[in-house]
Scaffold this active site. Structure first.
Site, mmCIF file in Angstrom:
data_model
loop_
_atom_site.group_PDB
_atom_site.id
_atom_site.type_symbol
_atom_site.label_atom_id
_atom_site.label_comp_id
_atom_site.label_asym_id
_atom_site.label_seq_id
_atom_site.Cartn_x
_atom_site.Cartn_y
_atom_site.Cartn_z
ATOM 1 N NE ARG A 221 2.520 -1.769 5.437
ATOM 2 C CZ ARG A 221 2.639 -0.996 4.504
ATOM 3 N NH1 ARG A 221 3.711 -0.166 4.591
ATOM 4 N NH2 ARG A 221 1.774 -1.157 3.681
ATOM 5 N NE ARG A 232 1.107 -3.255 -1.211
ATOM 6 C CZ ARG A 232 1.585 -3.892 -0.088
ATOM 7 N NH1 ARG A 232 0.497 -4.368 0.555
ATOM 8 N NH2 ARG A 232 2.761 -3.920 0.374
#
Length: 286
Positions: A221, A232
């Site tokens: 990804r 994140r």
């Protein structure tokens, strides 16, 4: 948002008095942490794997495996697994203005706004109503206290499962994620074997490798870089504590520390939820 309220209120009428019934005494015996108010309710009857109208939420850091365990439970219980991450990725695959906005947000490692997530979820639930779906397992929502408050205002969430895993393992798992560019299957090439030390238990997770015909088609990804993953995780930790506390004080939060990979963790999670996986037992006996 109106459609979301209508759907969830319809299901809430069935589930209002069932909040928290699925945390069994087995969880206490296995060392899992859950509210004392739930323990006093005693052991819940076994959940029929064909049951519907389950309204559960799965929380946990990016890469912890929410999607894996939520999807398994959705098949076992016969309810849809709704992952807000998938909703975002589906929208990213379109060519509309929202897709461009989401691309910029994701590439910077930032969290998608509440309003966007709620709009995407509302549309998904509307589509589900048209298909005759009832109940759900939410994965990745709510991520903020505001989202939790919105959800609490429109439905009765029965149980919130908070999956936990140490940060070094989370980072390795995120960096090892791969997708087959042909079939879209999700795999993981990370081989994790961390020895226990200083009172911390060790943890081992073998790679989840694809079939041979997918091996040459694996891609990462775009947002699974070390810098983006660490950002994140930082954002998640910052926002997750108020959400966890929101459900903890309502007696609905089940803290579940993953002891290892799927073979080790899945049966222990089922025991914590007082569930039987009849298909898995039949496969093992065959």
């Amino acid at each position: 948002m109106t459609a979301l309220r209508g759907l969830l209120r319809g299901n809430a009428a069935v589930n209002t008095r069932t909040a928290g019934r699925w945390i069994s005494s087995v969880a206490a015996e296995s060392g899992f942490s859950f509210p004392a108010s739930q323990a006093r309710k005693g052991v819940a009857p076994r959940r029929d794997p064909g049951s519907r109208n389950v309204q559960w939420v799965f929380l946990g850091c990016p890469g912890v495996g929410k999607g894996t365990y939520a999807s398994r439970l959705s098949r076992l219980l016969g309810v849809p697994h709704i992952a807000t991450g998938d909703l975002v990725r589906d929208e990213l695959a379109t060519t509309g203005p929202l897709s461009k906005q989401l691309t910029e947000i994701v590439n910077r490692g930032q969290l998608v706004s509440d309003d966007i997530i709620i709009d995407l979820l509302s549309k998904r639930l509307e589509d589900g109503v048209a298909k005759g779906e009832s109940g759900f397992i939410l994965d990745g929502f709510p991520r903020t206290r505001r989202q939790a408050e919105i959800l609490d205002g429109v439905t009765e969430i029965e149980l919130v499962v908070n999956l936990k895993l140490r940060e070094d393992v989370l980072l390795a798992k995120c960096l090892g994620r791969r997708i087959c560019s042909q079939c879209g299957g999700n795999f993981n090439v990370a081989s994790i074997d961390i020895k226990g030390e200083n009172g911390r238990p060790g943890i081992a997770m073998p790679p989840l490798l694809p079939p041979e015909h997918c091996m040459s088609k694996l891609i990462s990804r775009a947002d699974d870089t070390e810098e983006v993953v660490k950002e994140r995780l930082r954002l998640y930790y910052e926002l997750s504590q108020p959400v966890e506390e929101f459900y903890r004080i309502r007696g609905k939060l089940l803290e579940f520390d993953l002891p290892g990979g799927i073979p080790e963790s899945w049966p222990k999670l089922l025991r914590a939820l007082n569930l039987d996986d009849h298909d898995e037992k039949q496969s093992a006996a065959a």
